[in-house]
Design a protein around this motif. Structure first.
Motif, mmCIF file in Angstrom:
data_model
loop_
_atom_site.group_PDB
_atom_site.id
_atom_site.type_symbol
_atom_site.label_atom_id
_atom_site.label_comp_id
_atom_site.label_asym_id
_atom_site.label_seq_id
_atom_site.Cartn_x
_atom_site.Cartn_y
_atom_site.Cartn_z
ATOM 1 N N CYS A 308 82.494 17.736 47.807
ATOM 2 C CA CYS A 308 83.039 17.784 46.460
ATOM 3 C C CYS A 308 82.273 18.810 45.635
ATOM 4 C CB CYS A 308 82.956 16.407 45.813
ATOM 5 S SG CYS A 308 83.385 16.386 44.075
ATOM 6 N N TYR A 403 91.405 19.176 40.218
ATOM 7 C CA TYR A 403 90.912 17.986 40.906
ATOM 8 C C TYR A 403 89.693 18.303 41.768
ATOM 9 C CZ TYR A 403 95.343 15.924 39.458
ATOM 10 O OH TYR A 403 96.390 15.470 38.716
ATOM 11 N N GLY A 407 84.310 14.731 41.069
ATOM 12 C CA GLY A 407 84.197 13.755 42.144
ATOM 13 C C GLY A 407 85.033 12.519 41.928
ATOM 14 N N ALA A 409 88.523 11.067 39.666
ATOM 15 C CA ALA A 409 89.664 11.316 38.775
ATOM 16 C C ALA A 409 89.897 10.075 37.925
ATOM 17 C CB ALA A 409 90.915 11.658 39.574
ATOM 18 N N ALA A 425 95.753 13.344 42.458
ATOM 19 C CA ALA A 425 94.338 13.152 42.778
ATOM 20 C C ALA A 425 94.171 12.493 44.144
ATOM 21 C CB ALA A 425 93.672 12.307 41.697
ATOM 22 N N CYS A 428 94.453 14.911 46.824
ATOM 23 C CA CYS A 428 93.233 15.714 46.901
ATOM 24 C C CYS A 428 92.057 14.933 47.468
ATOM 25 C CB CYS A 428 92.877 16.252 45.520
ATOM 26 S SG CYS A 428 94.034 17.478 44.884
ATOM 27 N N ARG A 430 90.543 12.219 46.192
ATOM 28 C CA ARG A 430 89.601 11.830 45.159
ATOM 29 C C ARG A 430 89.661 10.322 44.910
ATOM 30 N NH1 ARG A 430 87.964 15.837 46.588
ATOM 31 N NH2 ARG A 430 87.333 17.688 45.386
ATOM 32 N N THR A 432 89.560 7.230 42.419
ATOM 33 C CA THR A 432 90.179 7.177 41.092
ATOM 34 C C THR A 432 89.732 5.936 40.331
ATOM 35 O OG1 THR A 432 92.139 6.016 41.948
ATOM 36 C CG2 THR A 432 92.215 8.429 41.885
ATOM 37 N N ARG A 473 82.725 6.575 47.148
ATOM 38 C CA ARG A 473 83.677 7.590 46.668
ATOM 39 C C ARG A 473 84.392 8.255 47.836
ATOM 40 N NH1 ARG A 473 79.578 9.813 43.411
ATOM 41 N NH2 ARG A 473 79.653 11.701 44.686
ATOM 42 N N GLU A 474 83.624 8.627 48.834
ATOM 43 C CA GLU A 474 84.223 9.309 49.984
ATOM 44 C C GLU A 474 85.184 8.393 50.733
ATOM 45 O OE1 GLU A 474 82.774 11.674 54.036
ATOM 46 O OE2 GLU A 474 81.311 10.905 52.593
ATOM 47 N N GLY A 477 88.325 7.898 48.580
ATOM 48 C CA GLY A 477 89.104 9.134 48.535
ATOM 49 C C GLY A 477 89.891 9.361 49.815
#
Length: 569
Positions: A308, A403, A407, A409, A425, A428, A430, A432, A473-474, A477
């Protein structure tokens, strides 16, 4: 098969709400033939022209909803009597209150009122067809008087009885505008009567051509609503008097119920719209949820990127307006900065009207007030943790880059239909954080964090939780991107509509009957393979017979009055 695609304020015009998904649908179903019947919303929209049309579009007919010149129809005594009866019946239904059931004693008052509304509506359409138009009659003094009699009648709603002359004039003008499609010349055998299926891309007055094609020619109607028009009317009609709001809500409610009852199938764009449709009277057996199709290819590079660009950055993308509640987002970010001093917020978007521009100015002033220390000094633009940007600038040349710059959205809306920016998002890859409004939970599933609207503290806590946990987050996403690719692509949208088209046509009886010289029916006079595009079907000859060849290089013909004129490009 031959599809009559009915649009309002969108396709095939360059600007409009449903332009993108309609264009993708037509291009994706190249095995079918499309005739476009477009209602425009403004002169500016017509002047901007059309998008390039694919070969499977054989005809385009346009008409303006934003204006209508007098049709010049001169009604005789009998025609005036028919108009007074039909229009009087229609407005009487709008004014009728709960006392009607007790006095008339029908077993099902709602069904009885629905039949009255439908009979009056189609009676007006038949009168317009016989007399050459309805615009002058709807603007006449007799229309206002009929509305006044209905409002003053015994059993009328209290709000209707309180209507004053300005209210009556406002309601009559709105009804004239909404009923303009009744005066179009689209409902003959060489118009919508020649298609196998009418597909109305929105409800409300835009669905009237489909209703009349079904009434006059027996053409089945498919209705698609990505945003329920009746809900939009309720949200927009806040500045009018109680009498005007009541009467117009009754009209749009009756029209919506009639459209739902006559449609062969209804395709809401999400579960939120589906629930609204069920509350408004749609039969659950007719509903087929079809998510909007979005182009995933332009987000592929960002979605498949291993890292990111801004892990400590929150990104908001959308149209700047009060319903997006950027004020709560800014207050939430102030809380985020207290716990994560390195965090930044990028607000990417632009207003679409004067109200949005004023709101953007208010948000910028609030950002300067919440972060006074960072907003001062020679490096103010780069030191301020909040930035307001637009797509197309040096740092954010494309939507995907917006986006990619963050890191997490964020969506902070208080009113939302289907959250397009949230799905972008997700494409992409991401994680959220969003508010629980509209179809947000349905779109996100379990791949993002959802908090109550108008709650800056909850929004801040969710953002901090993701900023402090890169692995989470990863993981979220990746799950979001997988969900978006499964549910929200153009391919799934086109495939779903192709199956729905076949389902409707397969159970629709044959409408065209050919007779031989002895008057006996010819069962195979209209073979199905005659509609398969290709050189063996004599496509050019068929187009000339139905209104002239399709010429992509010819400029569009703009209709300036009702009845509509036909344009070919």
């Amino acid at each position: 098969m031959r599809i009559g695609l009915i649009t309002e304020g969108g396709y095939p015009y360059v600007s409009g709400d449903a332009r993108l998904w309609c264009d993708r649908l037509v291009r994706g179903l190249e095995q079918h033939e499309f005739a476009i019947y477009a209602l425009s919303r403004s002169e500016r929209q017509e002047d901007q022209g059309w998008v390039p049309l694919p070969p499977q579009v054989s005809r385009v007919r346009t008409a303006p909803l934003w204006t209508a010149e007098g049709d010049g129809a001169v009604y005789g005594r009998r025609a005036r009597r028919r108009f007074d009866e039909c229009y009087g019946e229609l407005v009487a239904v709008l004014c009728a209150g709960g006392a009607a059931a007790a006095s008339g004693a029908p077993e099902d008052p709602s069904a009885s009122e629905a039949d009255r509304f439908g009979n009056a509506l189609y009676g007006l359409a038949e009168l317009a067809r016989d007399e050459g138009g309805l615009v002058g009659a709807l603007r006449s003094e007799s229309a206002v008087r009929a509305l006044e009699r209905a409002c003053r009648a015994r059993g009328a709603l209290r709000t209707a009885r309180e209507a004053r002359v300005p209210d009556l004039l406002a309601v009559a003008a709105h009804l004239e505008s909404a009923l303009r499609p009744l005066s179009l010349d689209w409902y003959e055998d060489d118009g919508l009567g020649s298609v196998d299926l009418c597909h109305a891309t929105s409800g409300g007055p835009a669905a009237l051509p489909g209703l009349l094609a079904r009434h006059f020619c027996g053409v089945p109607l498919l209705l698609t609503e990505y945003g329920v028009r009746l809900r939009a009317h309720y949200l927009a009609a806040t500045d009018s008097s109680p009498a005007v709001r009541s009467l117009l809500a009754a009209f749009h409610g009756r029209l919506t119920a009639e459209t739902y009852a006559r449609a062969a199938l209804i395709t809401p764009g999400n579960g939120h719209a589906r629930r609204w449709q069920e509350r408004c009277g749609a039969d659950r057996a007719k509903l087929r949820t079809v998510y909007p199709g979005m182009d995933a290819a332009r987000f592929a590079e960002v979605g498949e990127a291993p890292e990111c660009a801004g892990p400590d950055t929150l990104v908001w993308v959308g149209r700047v307006e009060p319903a997006k509640d950027l004020v709560s987002l800014l207050h939430a970010f102030a809380e985020v900065r207290k716990q994560e001093p390195k965090a930044r917020l990028r607000i990417v978007g632009a207003p679409s009207d004067a109200e949005g521009a004023a709101y953007l100015g208010h948000c910028k002033a609030l950002a300067a007030q919440l972060f006074p220390d960072e907003a001062e000094g020679p490096h103010r633009a780069c030191d301020n943790p909040v930035s307001f940007e637009e797509i197309g600038g040096p740092e954010i040349p494309t939507l995907a880059d917006a986006y990619a710059s963050g890191g997490v959205a964020v969506l902070s809306s208080i009113v939302e239909g289907f959250p397009i920016s949230l799905v972008e998002a997700m494409f992409c890859g991401r994680a959220t954080v969003s508010t629980d409004v509209g179809a947000v939970v349905e779109a996100v599933g379990g791949t993002g964090l959802v908090v109550p609207p108008r709650n800056p503290r909850a929004l801040a806590e969710a953002c901090v939780a993701l900023l402090r946990d890169p692995e989470r987050r990863e993981r979220l996403g990746a799950a979001a991107r997988a969900r978006a690719l499964e549910l929200f692509t153009v391919e799934q949208n086109v495939t779903a509509f192709h199956g729905i088209y076949l389902e409707i046509v397969s159970r629709t009886p044959v409408r065209r009957v050919a007779l031989d010289q002895a008057g006996d029916p010819l069962p195979f006079a209209f073979p199905a393979e005659a509609h398969v595009p290709g050189r063996w079907t004599g496509r050019t000859a068929r187009l000339v017979a139905r209104g002239g060849p399709y010429r992509p290089t010819q400029a569009p013909v703009r209709a300036t009055a009702l009845p509509a004129t036909e344009g070919a490009r």
